[in-house]
Every structure is written in structure tokens, then in C-alpha cells.
Design a protein around this motif. Structure first.
Motif, PDB file in Angstrom:
ATOM      1  N   ARG A  81       0.837  -1.194   0.000  1.00  0.00           N
ATOM      2  CA  ARG A  81       0.000   0.000   0.000  1.00  0.00           C
ATOM      3  C   ARG A  81       0.873   1.245   0.000  1.00  0.00           C
ATOM      4  NH1 ARG A  81       0.308   1.849   5.080  1.00  0.00           N
ATOM      5  NH2 ARG A  81       0.792   0.392   6.762  1.00  0.00           N
ATOM      6  N   PRO A  82       0.356   2.376  -0.437  1.00  0.00           N
ATOM      7  CA  PRO A  82       1.159   3.602  -0.466  1.00  0.00           C
ATOM      8  C   PRO A  82       1.435   4.114   0.951  1.00  0.00           C
ATOM      9  CG  PRO A  82      -1.105   4.088  -1.100  1.00  0.00           C
ATOM     10  CD  PRO A  82      -0.996   2.585  -1.019  1.00  0.00           C
ATOM     11  N   TRP A  83       2.594   4.764   1.082  1.00  0.00           N
ATOM     12  CA  TRP A  83       2.992   5.334   2.353  1.00  0.00           C
ATOM     13  C   TRP A  83       2.735   6.829   2.362  1.00  0.00           C
ATOM     14  CZ3 TRP A  83       4.732   2.663   6.588  1.00  0.00           C
ATOM     15  CH2 TRP A  83       5.128   1.336   6.394  1.00  0.00           C
ATOM     16  N   SER A  84       2.460   7.338   3.559  1.00  0.00           N
ATOM     17  CA  SER A  84       2.349   8.776   3.758  1.00  0.00           C
ATOM     18  C   SER A  84       3.338   9.191   4.846  1.00  0.00           C
ATOM     19  CB  SER A  84       0.929   9.173   4.164  1.00  0.00           C
ATOM     20  OG  SER A  84       0.601   8.631   5.450  1.00  0.00           O
ATOM     21  N   VAL A  85       3.547  10.494   4.993  1.00  0.00           N
ATOM     22  CA  VAL A  85       4.451  10.979   6.037  1.00  0.00           C
ATOM     23  C   VAL A  85       3.942  10.560   7.408  1.00  0.00           C
ATOM     24  CG1 VAL A  85       5.328  13.063   7.165  1.00  0.00           C
ATOM     25  CG2 VAL A  85       5.308  12.915   4.668  1.00  0.00           C
ATOM     26  N   HIS A  86       2.635  10.616   7.594  1.00  0.00           N
ATOM     27  CA  HIS A  86       2.036  10.216   8.868  1.00  0.00           C
ATOM     28  C   HIS A  86       2.268   8.740   9.142  1.00  0.00           C
ATOM     29  CE1 HIS A  86      -1.269   8.878  11.536  1.00  0.00           C
ATOM     30  NE2 HIS A  86      -1.030  10.047  12.153  1.00  0.00           N
ATOM     31  N   ASP A  87       2.122   7.884   8.134  1.00  0.00           N
ATOM     32  CA  ASP A  87       2.336   6.446   8.306  1.00  0.00           C
ATOM     33  C   ASP A  87       3.791   6.136   8.639  1.00  0.00           C
ATOM     34  OD1 ASP A  87      -0.313   5.914   7.812  1.00  0.00           O
ATOM     35  OD2 ASP A  87      -0.032   5.538   5.679  1.00  0.00           O
ATOM     36  N   LEU A  88       4.726   6.854   8.002  1.00  0.00           N
ATOM     37  CA  LEU A  88       6.144   6.617   8.267  1.00  0.00           C
ATOM     38  C   LEU A  88       6.485   6.875   9.734  1.00  0.00           C
ATOM     39  CD1 LEU A  88       7.840   8.194   5.117  1.00  0.00           C
ATOM     40  CD2 LEU A  88       7.817   5.777   5.744  1.00  0.00           C
ATOM     41  N   GLN A  89       5.917   7.943  10.282  1.00  0.00           N
ATOM     42  CA  GLN A  89       6.230   8.286  11.664  1.00  0.00           C
ATOM     43  C   GLN A  89       5.548   7.376  12.678  1.00  0.00           C
ATOM     44  OE1 GLN A  89       5.519  12.773  11.416  1.00  0.00           O
ATOM     45  NE2 GLN A  89       7.342  12.639  12.713  1.00  0.00           N
ATOM     46  N   ASN A  90       4.415   6.774  12.318  1.00  0.00           N
ATOM     47  CA  ASN A  90       3.636   6.013  13.286  1.00  0.00           C
ATOM     48  C   ASN A  90       3.704   4.498  13.102  1.00  0.00           C
ATOM     49  OD1 ASN A  90       1.860   8.089  14.947  1.00  0.00           O
ATOM     50  ND2 ASN A  90       1.920   8.825  12.844  1.00  0.00           N
ATOM     51  N   LYS A  91       4.138   4.035  11.922  1.00  0.00           N
ATOM     52  CA  LYS A  91       4.118   2.598  11.673  1.00  0.00           C
ATOM     53  C   LYS A  91       5.499   1.986  11.459  1.00  0.00           C
ATOM     54  CE  LYS A  91      -0.577   2.618   9.837  1.00  0.00           C
ATOM     55  NZ  LYS A  91      -1.479   2.240   8.710  1.00  0.00           N
ATOM     56  N   ILE A  92       6.518   2.813  11.344  1.00  0.00           N
ATOM     57  CA  ILE A  92       7.880   2.292  11.272  1.00  0.00           C
ATOM     58  C   ILE A  92       8.392   2.095  12.699  1.00  0.00           C
ATOM     59  CG2 ILE A  92      10.256   2.810  10.590  1.00  0.00           C
ATOM     60  CD1 ILE A  92       8.497   2.110   8.244  1.00  0.00           C
ATOM     61  N   PRO A  93       8.907   0.902  13.048  1.00  0.00           N
ATOM     62  CA  PRO A  93       9.295   0.615  14.444  1.00  0.00           C
ATOM     63  C   PRO A  93      10.629   1.241  14.855  1.00  0.00           C
ATOM     64  CG  PRO A  93       9.745  -1.279  13.067  1.00  0.00           C
ATOM     65  CD  PRO A  93       9.061  -0.277  12.172  1.00  0.00           C
ATOM     66  N   LEU A  94      10.723   2.551  14.709  1.00  0.00           N
ATOM     67  CA  LEU A  94      11.901   3.294  15.153  1.00  0.00           C
ATOM     68  C   LEU A  94      11.438   4.435  16.041  1.00  0.00           C
ATOM     69  CD1 LEU A  94      14.003   3.403  11.856  1.00  0.00           C
ATOM     70  CD2 LEU A  94      14.523   2.079  13.910  1.00  0.00           C
ATOM     71  N   ALA A  95      12.116   4.633  17.174  1.00  0.00           N
ATOM     72  CA  ALA A  95      11.624   5.579  18.173  1.00  0.00           C
ATOM     73  C   ALA A  95      11.846   7.027  17.770  1.00  0.00           C
ATOM     74  CB  ALA A  95      12.300   5.308  19.524  1.00  0.00           C
ATOM     75  N   SER A  96      13.008   7.331  17.230  1.00  0.00           N
ATOM     76  CA  SER A  96      13.362   8.726  16.967  1.00  0.00           C
ATOM     77  C   SER A  96      13.084   9.089  15.515  1.00  0.00           C
ATOM     78  CB  SER A  96      14.847   8.962  17.287  1.00  0.00           C
ATOM     79  OG  SER A  96      15.203  10.292  17.046  1.00  0.00           O
ATOM     80  N   SER A  97      12.069   9.922  15.310  1.00  0.00           N
ATOM     81  CA  SER A  97      11.736  10.372  13.960  1.00  0.00           C
ATOM     82  C   SER A  97      11.167  11.791  14.016  1.00  0.00           C
ATOM     83  CB  SER A  97      10.712   9.438  13.308  1.00  0.00           C
ATOM     84  OG  SER A  97       9.470   9.503  13.995  1.00  0.00           O
ATOM     85  N   LYS A  98      11.346  12.518  12.925  1.00  0.00           N
ATOM     86  CA  LYS A  98      10.804  13.870  12.816  1.00  0.00           C
ATOM     87  C   LYS A  98      10.682  14.238  11.349  1.00  0.00           C
ATOM     88  CE  LYS A  98      15.255  16.292  12.979  1.00  0.00           C
ATOM     89  NZ  LYS A  98      16.039  17.374  13.630  1.00  0.00           N
TER      90      LYS A  98
END
Length: 493
Positions: free
Chosen positions: A65-82
Motif C-alpha cells: 500500500r502507499p505510504w504517507s508521512v504520517h504512516d512513516l512516523q507512526n508505523k515504522i518501528p523506530l523511536a526517533s523520527s521527525k
């Protein structure tokens, strides 16, 4: 105005290459699907490859499925993102070990911090060795140093402020203090001096101390640089302000008084009477190192009457073949000692130690036999050199060695009058110095007798009730004196 992230992928890739000057270390990965195009940038060797592949690349490539900026920050299992939309800020984060994820058509880029931090293990201190007490020293890693400090100062009262130093090459620094103890004026002074710095880069805390101290022209250090976590934490717990700098194995502490440069944390780990004796021994060694050689020069040049008759005969026989006046003789030997010290410090450890010992013995004996100098001056110079090495602070020991040279010249020119003049000038100079705006000669000036048990000598812990007055801490008392002296024995059954 800073360049913003373009919506076109080709323009974005071109802009990122320009930011890194087409460096081969900038890795670009492009993932295209029927839904969207995703571009990943990172600097080679700056990120943790296993985390990158497992936690970022695998979810991106396996999802249909396509990714969005919101999905990257909330669904990628990495703690530090901005998210960022400034190319300059994105570039800066990539240099410091982040991974950027760009989705074509999106105005923001998602940054994941995956720095591959290089650091050495915690080892014994090299320049501030101790017999008693903790043996570990700081490293070049800011993260490691902060972990050590938080481990030793386990309290929520600890404040750690982030400051970025350097205009061209950025360095991350931390201001550290205890909120309930540190004087607000001291904290504000340290913060202002750091934020007002306009320099290309700050290489080390020793450079930083020269940039922010009160008098950069003085030979005396006004802020302590230490590699010992226990000394740093002990100073913070007294209400002082500390500074850490990334990539530097030493830290800064201020305000400090002149007498505290002759203190060691080892003084706390031995009994109070032994600690006091050792501290007085260091003060005596400092005085001997400064005046012993000038006194020799003054006595042999102008004041033969102060030398005992039996010693005067020995001096006359020893100097009978020396072709130089005492002042030239002393300066040449002092320079020889400095040459040996500098050469020993620059050579590999084992070779340097051997060269220092053998070189000193061979050159000393050869100089005496050749009539280049006298036996007694060799002893005087050796005592002065040994006395200067007793200072726990390397910078203070170096300052004492530098002071000897003008004092020898003045002793050779005017004898005891020259020595008195030099010492008077030295005291006046110290009276004028400050450390973070606080008096440098405290508690001598301004006179505060109760602070003597913390700066001049080491009293028992039960008597050391109040914190040093010149630091102006918020809480003046360490503990309640009446409760501290109570000793309740358990009644026998």
C-alpha cells in the motif's frame, strides 16, 4: 531563505547531491511502485546498517500500500523520527547519522536517527591518576559521558541543557547543573558565554575554556578541565556549573578558585588529616617551584651574605669552572628540563619514560663534568621541576613552570628585590582574576574564614556543614549539624 524540499524527485536528488558536493559517501536508494516513488538518503558508515535494513527498508519494500508521512512516523518501528522541509537541516541531520525518507509529491521529509556512534570503552584516567576512588574517565562520546554522569547523580534535580556551538562546523554541548543548588547568575553567565560564541568550530573543551574564561590573557586557568567523572560530579553537587562537549574526553567546571586547582578528589577518599597534609604539601611544592631557582640566582649574584659559610665554600668550588653567570646557567638548565619533558611527552610511552630518565641523568652528569653547570644547581632545578608536577591540574602545573622564567630573569637583574617585585605582581594579578565573575582568590579575597575548611585544608565531614560562599549556591547548608554529630549506640539486650 533556506531551500525547501521540491515536490519533484529528480530536483530533490539533484539538490541533495549539490549539498554533499557529489560525495560518494551519500547513498541514495530509490523504490518505485505503481502507487508512489520513495527515495532514501543516508551517509555511508554514519548509520547502523542492521537497524536500517531490518526496521526501515524491510517494512518499506514489503508493504503493497502507499505510504504517507504520517504512516512513516507512526508505523515504522523506530523511536526517533521527525519531519523537515529545509534542505539545509536535512543535510545536517544526515551528517549526524540520520536517514531521510522522501515521498515524491510530499513537501516534508521524514528523518530517522540511526547514528553509528564510534566510542572507546571506559578506561582509567591518564592525566589525573588516582590511588583511591573511582578509576574510570570520560570518553569522546557525549552519550557515554552523559550516561556516566546520570548514573552518579541519580536525581531528577539534574538539569541538562543542549547548546550548539560553531558556525561552520557544529558541535553539540551540554550545560549541566543541579537546579536546587546552582546559582542562577552562574548558570546564565555560562549559558550566555556559550551562546554568544561566534567561531568556525570548537575543537575541544580546552579550547572552549579559553574562549569563555574571564581573562584569556592570563597564564592561569580559570575553569577546571577534568577527565574524572567523580571530580565533575562532586563539583556539580557543590553547586557549580559544568559543560560537556561532544568528541571531547574532558569536561569544564566553573566557577573555580585558585586553591581548588590544587585539590584532588583523592583528598576526600583518605582521612581528613592525611588529606590536609597532602594539600599543604602541594601548596608548599608550588611555592618551592616558583622561588627556589630564583633564590639561588639572587643569592649567588647579589646576596652572598645569606649563604652559610660552609655551603659558600662548596658553592665556590662547584662553580669554579662554570663560565656563565648564575642567571644564564639557571635559564639553560631550566630550558633543558623543559626540552626533556616535552620530548618525553611526544615520544611513545615506553621510549619517552626511558629517554626522560636516562637523558636527565646523562646530560646532568655530562654538564657538571664539562664545567657547564654546578652540582648544586642540578639539585635545585630537579627539586623545582618535581615540585611543579605535584599540582593535580596539568594546566596549573604548566602555569607554575612558565612563571619561573621571568622570576629568574628578575632575580638575576635585581636580586631579592626582583623576587619580591615578581611575587607582588603575581599576587596583584591573581587578585584581579575572576572565574565566571566570581573572585579567583576566594576564600582569601574576599576573606571568608569558614570556607578555609573546604579550599585551604580538608576538615572532617561533620564540620563541613556549609557550601563555599563565593559560589553563591541557593541552598547554603549541606546538612543539619546537630543531627550529623548524633551517635546513638544500640543498647545491649
Amino acid at each position: 531563505m533556506e531551500n525547501q524540499v521540491p515536490l519533484n524527485k529528480d530536483a530533490y536528488i539533484k539538490m541533495m547531491k549539490q549539498q554533499f558536493n557529489d560525495s560518494p559517501d551519500l547513498i541514495c536508494k530509490t523504490f518505485e511502485s505503481k502507487h508512489q516513488t520513495i527515495i532514501i538518503h543516508f551517509v555511508n558508515y554514519q548509520v547502523k546498517k542492521d537497524y536500517l535494513e531490518r526496521d526501515l527498508l524491510e517494512p518499506l519494500t514489503t508493504s503493497r500500500r502507499p505510504w504517507s508521512v504520517h504512516d512513516l512516523q507512526n508505523k515504522i518501528p523506530l523511536a526517533s523520527s521527525k519531519t523537515e522541509n529545509s534542505i539545509k537541516k536535512i543535510t545536517n541531520d544526515l551528517i549526524h547519522g540520520s536517514v531521510s525518507v522522501y515521498i515524491e509529491g510530499e513537501p516534508d521529509v521524514v528523518l530517522f536517527a540511526l547514528p553509528n556512534l564510534e566510542s572507546r570503552a571506559l578506561n582509567r584516567a591518564e592525566t589525573e591518576s588516582l590511588v583511591f576512588g573511582p578509576q574510570i574517565s570520560f570518553t569522546e562520546s557525549l552519550v557515554t559521558n552523559l550516561n556516566v554522569v546520570r548514573w552518579r547523580l541519580d536525581t531528577d534535580d539534574l538539569v541538562v541543557e543542549k547548546v550548539i556551538l560553531g558556525e561552520r562546523i557544529k558541535s553539540e554541548a551540554r550545560i549541566i547543573y543541579l537546579k536546587s543548588l546552582a546559582n542562577d547568575e552562574n548558570v546564565n553567565t555560562m549559558r550566555q558565554r556559550l551562546t554568544d560564541l561566534v567561531v568556525d568550530e570548537v575543537e575541544d573543551t580546552s579550547v572552549l575554556s579559553q574562549l569563555i574564561e574571564d581573562s584569556s590573557s592570563s597564564v592561569f586557568p580559570q575553569l577546571i578541565t577534568t577527565e574524572l567523572p567523580d571530580r565533575f560530579c562532586n563539583s556539580i553537587s557543590k553547586g557549580r556549573v559544568g559543560v560537556m562537549l561532544d568528541k571531547s574526553p574532558t569536561v569544564l567546571v566553573g566557577p573555580m578558585s585558585f586553591f581548588e586547582f590544587f585539590e584532588s578528589t583523592e583528598d576526600l577518599y583518605v582521612r581528613w588529616n592525611m588529606g590536609t597534609f597532602i594539600r599543604f604539601l602541594r601548596f608548599l611544592a608550588m611555592f618551592i617551584s616558583i622561588v627556589l631557582t630564583p633564590m639561588y640566582v639572587a643569592a649567588l649574584t647579589y646576596h652572598y651574605e645569606i649563604i652559610p659559610a660552609s655551603l659558600l665554600i662548596s658553592l665556590g668550588q662547584s662553580r669554579a669552572t662554570v663560565p656563565f653567570p648564575p642567571v644564564i646557567e639557571a635559564l639553560l638548565l631550566e630550558m633543558l628540563i623543559e626540552f626533556l619533558r616535552e620530548a618525553g611527552a611526544r615520544l611513545p610511552t615506553k621510549v619517552g619514560q626511558t629517554m626522560g630518565i636516562v637523558g636527565g641523568i646523562v646530560l646532568g652528569q655530562a654538564a657538571v663534568k664539562a664545567g657547564f653547570t654546578s652540582n648544586i644547581l642540578i639539585i635545585v632545578i630537579a627539586l623545582s621541576a618535581l615540585a611543579s608536577f605535584t599540582a593535580p591540574s596539568y594546566l596549573m602545573g604548566s602555569a607554575i613552570r612558565i612563571i619561573r622564567f621571568p622570576m629568574i630573569l628578575l632575580a638575576g637583574a635585581w636580586g631579592l628585590i626582583g623576587i619580591v617585585f615578581a611575587l607582588s605582581f603575581l599576587v596583584i594579578h591573581l587578585l584581579k582574576q575572576k572565574s565566571l565573575g566570581r573572585p579567583y582568590l576566594a576564600p582569601i579575597y574576599p576573606l571568608e574564614l569558614r570556607d578555609f575548611n573546604d579550599a585551604i585544608f580538608r576538615s572532617t565531614f561533620q564540620r563541613n556543614v556549609k557550601r563555599p560562599k563565593y559560589i553563591m549556591t541557593k541552598d547554603k547548608k549541606r546538612f543539619d549539624k546537630t543531627k550529623a554529630v548524633e551517635k546513638n549506640d544500640v543498647d545491649p539486650v
